[in-house]
Write an enzyme that holds these catalytic residues in place. Structure first.
Site, mmCIF file in Angstrom:
data_model
loop_
_atom_site.group_PDB
_atom_site.id
_atom_site.type_symbol
_atom_site.label_atom_id
_atom_site.label_comp_id
_atom_site.label_asym_id
_atom_site.label_seq_id
_atom_site.Cartn_x
_atom_site.Cartn_y
_atom_site.Cartn_z
ATOM 1 N N HIS A 815 0.699 -1.436 -0.181
ATOM 2 C CA HIS A 815 0.272 -0.496 -0.034
ATOM 3 C C HIS A 815 0.776 1.073 0.244
ATOM 4 O O HIS A 815 1.506 1.982 0.842
ATOM 5 C CB HIS A 815 -0.691 0.089 1.198
ATOM 6 N N GLU A 997 1.571 -4.154 11.365
ATOM 7 C CA GLU A 997 0.944 -2.780 11.507
ATOM 8 C C GLU A 997 1.915 -2.058 12.203
ATOM 9 O O GLU A 997 1.958 -2.344 13.239
ATOM 10 C CB GLU A 997 -0.738 -2.656 11.565
HETATM 11 ZN ZN LIG Z 1 -2.215 -1.846 4.362
#
Ligand SMILES: [Zn+2]
Length: 1116
Positions: A815, A997
């Site tokens: 991303h 994350e």
């Molecule tokens: Zn992501």
């Protein structure tokens, strides 16, 4: 309501039995068998009296019932009985519980019955009605079924008639109104009462300012407010022109209630307006009646008085709701840039986009704001038990999807071509001296790519222009940074530099000497790298932050404490635009939709630019002198996904209070509401020896605005709003050029530079190879790294150990907007290439396979989430297309190859960034923990699962300060079934398959609690990840277990301590609960603070659940 505990002493069992009989009687036929009832009542009373008071606590509720019943059986009513209930049950300290018991035992039903039977006397006894209604007003709110009971037994009409007949009898009026208010909270009752003329009745009672009967007024307003929650009633109120009346009443109270004694009445009026404006007609009536101006002016006058905040907040809520929906100032919401795909994927959003007829207006559609599909919801859902706690319906419940996928879809012959990426698995080092296990990524790709880069140049001022021939010299600066004046060591450098550049029209910059601080950074090398980077818009400029590099500041950057009322102030400024339209400039100062993108340079406006790698800004509009609306570009080949921004600003005035509004954000909430600041890079600071991104901006907040999204952009949902992210800023330097970014930028060219510099760190002990895994759609190379230790010798043993090291597979930056993932990856790579003994042991322990940037195209082109195919690559892992998703296709193939040769990695981890949570944490996959969250019936043998997946996160939580075990989750969600983590777990069979994350904001635990996260912390996280792998190795290696048997216990300890409460480990995405500001803080402007049964604004309310689900979906 809680049932009383049945812990009676045995002697009470008889009482209970009798009560049971009585209840049955009561339920089945109130009056049928008075004689039996009388007998039972007598027996119970006797028993209770003889037993004394000690156990009466538990049966108090029953007693109440009986005291009520007794005279009833006797066929005669005494007001004393009601008084008794009132005195003993309702009006005592701690009476709430007693009322609860009273209600649970059917007390309200009896009272309602009494109302009905009392009404049959003519005329009804006023005293009795007064008593009954007073009591009902107190106990009714505790009975969830009260509204239904009242309607079914007819008491509703009795009360209404009583009201109609006693409008002047204030003594009776008040309790009746109070009961009516409770009735009205039921939506069916509200409709029925509306039909019965109760709305008009209320309007007869409420009125302009008066010191008399304020409590009557208050209750009437509350009742009216409750009735107006029904759309039918709201429409009725609009039709009868009550909106101007309410506005008039509000103004009148506002003017006369100078000492603010009647805030609740004023709030009651606003409450009515709030509910009427839930329907479109209501909003129109409000606008027509000049409601915006009235509420704006009254609110402004209330601002100095803090206690009037509820009025201001409610006014603000109404005004925001009524603010006419606007279209974004764009010709289309499709990305400005377009990339021709080799083929358009069948179905899905990209196909939709491509099939859209030319000339269709996709910015808004006709159906927007069309919320009045006026079907009255005549169900009684709201009376059903609403205790369904927030369950996540996204959890995978198909047990087959939680089991390993057996069928390998691809034959080994097909996978065999990937052998060349695993030379280390067959390496025999027989000609060790000659072999050079490094293939330069740049060498192999530049020659080809360079040809296509013809436009590369730095921006220059004045004459010359074009290509700067001397790359070794620093480039000229866009905004015309003047050489610094005055004394000081820093300035001297600049002055020296200026002298060298004799007569140059533009000042030339001193490149900060960061070689020592940034060993992997080299401005010249960066420029070299940029030359081979291919972007869709064919960017030719280099942003200074990427050129100079970023030296993390040494000071702490605290999570910002939010100033009270920030959002309100911002919203009022927005509303002022509507009230005073003449003050608005509306001057477009930057616009990529216009081919040449004219730069306005009249000294009155800021200059913007985003035409460089990873840049994202589509349009800038000067709204007021120091206020700019900014519009972000959609991801290429898509029409949304904007969140990431990176742009340049120049031409600023020192000390002026600039306000920037990014007006087309999509997510419903953001860490910008919880202390996160934007990042700014000042070129003046950089040349003064402080080249760095700093957290900056004040008055930051994120809220729903009045721009509406077309249903195309909102995934089919109509009339959804965009969100504004706003921040204020004063600039410190004259003629500065500043950059703003969502998070610390990390471009593809930066990665290539870092990889080149990492190569230089290679020692004879390090085996490092860079391959090009594949080319992307945009023609960029996707690098694949292999890092391990060289074998100590070429002996068979050593070669064997070398080849058989377990693999660790890492990837990052699928991303593009999650730049933090790249910084973590940088930390990992730097550690792996390091000279520490730990790094050496780690290289000896594993073979690392790393794809550091899974989505180079997205990064280069300033996308937030997608690749050039307009799709989220982390949703393509189940069946990636070699044409459309080459990086995913080939990365998955590498893993499939490893599985086929029985060398599936020990750990797979994909680095991501998280926009809505704090800290660093992991998502993993566990069959057991998923099943525990669902109702799947699975036999225990199916649930046999090694708990090893918890070890790595547990280790990390013990050693990495930013890491939080509490935020980890191992539940498999349906929406994530095509993500790297789930596919690698299920299809490749990697038990330790993770997403890691990292927060974009900061930490709320551990050493960094209260601080915003910086690149230093992110890089440290990447290094700690490596150290954790080493510890994991010690815990899992069978070879070493002989010597470290005790470590087994450590591992099981690690697992045990955490494992007692699996339910707790499931983490919902709604992470931030503590709102500092009372109203409006969640950015959900239209949301009701209370649970609105038939809130008429479906975009604001009903969809909020699915909306939050969407967010959950989009977060990996
Ligand atoms: Zn992501």
């Amino acid at each position: 309501p809680r049932q009383p505990k049945t812990c009676f002493v045995p002697s009470n069992s008889r009482v209970l039995m009798l009560l049971g009989q009585l209840e049955r009687l009561n339920r089945e036929a109130m009056l049928a068998d008075a004689e039996i009832g009388r007998q039972i009542t007598a027996k119970i009373l006797h028993l209770i009296q003889t037993q004394g008071e000690k156990s009466t606590k538990h049966i108090l509720g029953y007693t109440m019932t009986i005291y009520l019943l007794e005279p009833f059986w006797k066929g005669q009513w005494e007001n004393n009985s009601l008084h008794y209930v009132n005195d003993r049950c309702v009006c005592v300290p701690g009476g709430g519980r007693r009322v609860g018991v009273f209600v649970s035992k059917g007390g309200t039903g009896i009272l309602l019955q009494l109302v009905l039977s009392g009404s049959k006397e003519s005329p009804p006894s006023e005293e009795l009605m007064l008593q009954l209604h007073s009591l009902l007003a107190k106990v009714g709110p505790k009975d969830r079924k009260f509204g239904v009971k009242a309607r079914l037994n007819g008491a509703l009409n009795v009360t209404v008639n009583l009201l109609k007949q006693n409008l002047q009898n204030h003594k009776l009026l008040l309790p009746c109104l109070q009961v009516l208010r409770v009735y009205s909270s039921n939506s069916v009752n509200a409709v029925s009462l509306g039909k019965n003329g109760v709305l008009e009745l209320m309007f007869k009672i409420i009125g302009p300012y008066s010191k008399k009967n304020t409590s009557l007024l208050k209750v009437s307003l509350d009742t009216l407010g409750a009735l107006l929650k029904s759309k039918t009633n709201a429409r009725r109120a609009v039709d009868r022109a009550h909106v101007p009346v309410l506005l008039y009443i509000y103004q009148d109270w506002h003017r006369n209630d100078t000492r603010h004694r009647h805030m609740l009445i004023r709030k009651g009026v606003l409450g009515c307006l709030k509910n009427i404006t839930n329907i479109k007609l209501g909003r129109k009536a409000f606008i027509d009646a000049d409601g915006m101006r009235i509420l704006y002016n009254t609110s402004t006058e209330c601002l100095p008085v803090r206690t009037l905040d509820p009025l201001i907040n409610t006014s603000s809520l109404i005004m925001r709701k009524c603010f006419p929906k606007n279209r974004l100032p764009l010709p289309t919401i499709k990305s400005v840039f377009h990339h021709q795909l080799p083929h358009v994927p069948a179905g899905g959003p990209v196909a939709q986009l491509y099939n859209q007829p030319l000339g269709v207006d996709d910015v808004v559609d006709e159906s927007d704001d069309n919320d009045d599909v006026e079907t009255e919801n005549d169900t009684e859902n709201e009376e059903e038990d609403k205790d369904h706690h927030a369950r996540n319906d996204d959890i995978e419940t198909d047990i087959n999807k939680l089991r390993p996928k057996e069928t390998h879809s691809r034959p080994f012959e097909e996978l065999k071509i990937y052998e060349r990426f695993f030379l280390e698995l067959s390496e025999d080092f027989q000609v060790m001296q000659d072999r050079h296990p490094f293939v330069s990524l740049v060498e192999s790709s530049t020659s080809k790519n360079l040809i296509n880069i013809v436009t590369f140049h730095f921006k220059t001022r004045g004459g010359g222009g074009g290509v700067n021939r001397h790359y070794r010299q620093p480039p000229l600066l866009a905004g015309g940074v003047a050489a610094q004046q005055g004394g000081g060591a820093e300035e001297t450098l600049a002055e020296e530099w200026a002298e060298e550049e004799e007569g140059g029209e533009g000042a030339v910059l001193e490149v900060p000497d960061t070689a020592l601080l940034l060993p992997l950074h080299d401005p010249d090398l960066y420029v070299e790298m940029v030359k081979s980077t291919r972007s869709v818009p064919q960017y030719s400029e280099v942003a200074y932050p990427d050129y100079f590099g970023h030296v993390a500041p040494t000071f702490r950057e605290h999570i910002l404490e939010r100033v009270y009322g920030v959002q309100r102030t911002k919203i009022f400024q927005d509303i002022e635009r509507l009230i005073h339209p003449n003050d608005i400039l509306d001057k477009v100062v930057y616009d990529l939709d216009i081919q040449s993108c004219p730069v306005i340079d009249d000294g009155e406006s800021l200059k913007f630019n985003s035409q460089f790698e990873s840049g994202n800004l589509r349009k800038a509009i000067q709204a007021r002198k120091f206020e700019y609306d900014l519009v972000l570009n959609s991801d290429i080949n898509s029409n949304h996904y904007h969140q990431w921004f990176y742009f340049e600003v120049s031409g600023m005035r020192v000390g002026a209070p600039y306000r920037f509004n990014i007006i087309n954000c999509e997510k419903s909430n953001s860490q910008f509401n919880y202390g996160m600041q934007v990042l700014m890079y000042s070129v003046q600071e950089a040349i003064s020896g402080r080249p760095r991104w700093v957290r900056t901006g004040t008055d930051i907040c994120y809220y729903k605005n009045h721009f509406s999204r077309s249903s195309i952009a909102a995934g089919g949902q109509k009339g959804k709003s965009y969100y504004t992210m706003t921040f204020s800023m004063t600039f410190n330097h004259k003629d500065d050029v500043c950059y703003f970014a969502y998070h610390y930028p990390y471009t593809y060219s930066t990665l290539k530079m870092h990889l080149q510099k990492l190569e230089a760190l290679r020692t004879p002990q390090i085996y490092m190879r860079q391959d090009i895994l594949c080319e992307t759609l945009g023609g960029n190379s996707c690098p694949l790294l292999t890092i391990t230790a060289m074998p100590e010798s070429t002996s068979n043993d050593q070669i064997c150990q070398f080849r058989n090291r377990p693999l660790v597979f890492l990837s990052s930056r699928v991303h593009p907007g999650e730049t933090n993932a790249s910084w973590v990856m940088k930390g990992t790579l730097e550690f792996l290439m390091g000279s520490s003994p730990l790094a050496h042991s780690l290289r000896e322990a594993y073979i690392f396979k790393i794809v550091p940037m899974l989505n180079p195209d997205g990064v280069v082109n300033g996308n937030h989430r997608c690749s050039l195919s307009g799709e989220d690559l982390n949703r393509q892992w189940q069946s990636p297309s070699p044409e459309l998703h080459p990086t995913i296709y080939h990365t998955k193939s590498l893993l499939q190859y490893l599985a086929a040769i029985q060398r599936a990695p020990l750990v797979f981890c994909d680095y991501h960034g998280h926009s809505r949570k704090k800290n660093v944490f992991m998502y993993g996959c566990s069959l057991k923990e998923t099943v525990w969250q669902t109702n799947i019936s699975a036999t225990s043998c199916e649930l046999h699962e090694d708990l090893g997946y918890r070890t790595l996160p547990k280790i990390l939580s013990q050693m990495a300060p930013a890491f939080s075990m509490a935020s980890c989750s191992f539940v498999v969600e349906r929406s994530k079934e095509a993500t790297a983590r789930v596919v690698v777990w299920r299809e490749i069979g990697v038990q330790r398959s993770y997403t890691m994350e990292s927060t974009l904001c900061g930490c709320d635990q551990g050493k960094y609690k209260g601080l915003q996260i910086g690149t230093r912390e992110l890089e440290e996280m990447g290094a700690q990840f490596c150290v954790a792998l080493l510890r994991l190795k010690r815990l899992t290696s069978p070879l070493e277990l002989r010597n470290h048997a005790h470590l087994l216990d450590v591992e099981s300890d690690l697992i045990e301590t955490r494992f007692t409460s699996p339910v707790l480990t499931y983490v919902l995405e709604d992470e931030e609960h503590s709102f500092m500001e009372e109203v409006d803080y969640s950015a959900e402007s239209g949301d009701e603070p209370d649970n609105d049964p038939d809130a008429a604004d479906p975009h604001d309310n009903r969809l909020s659940d699915s909306e939050s689900n969407n967010h959950r979906d989009s977060l990996t």
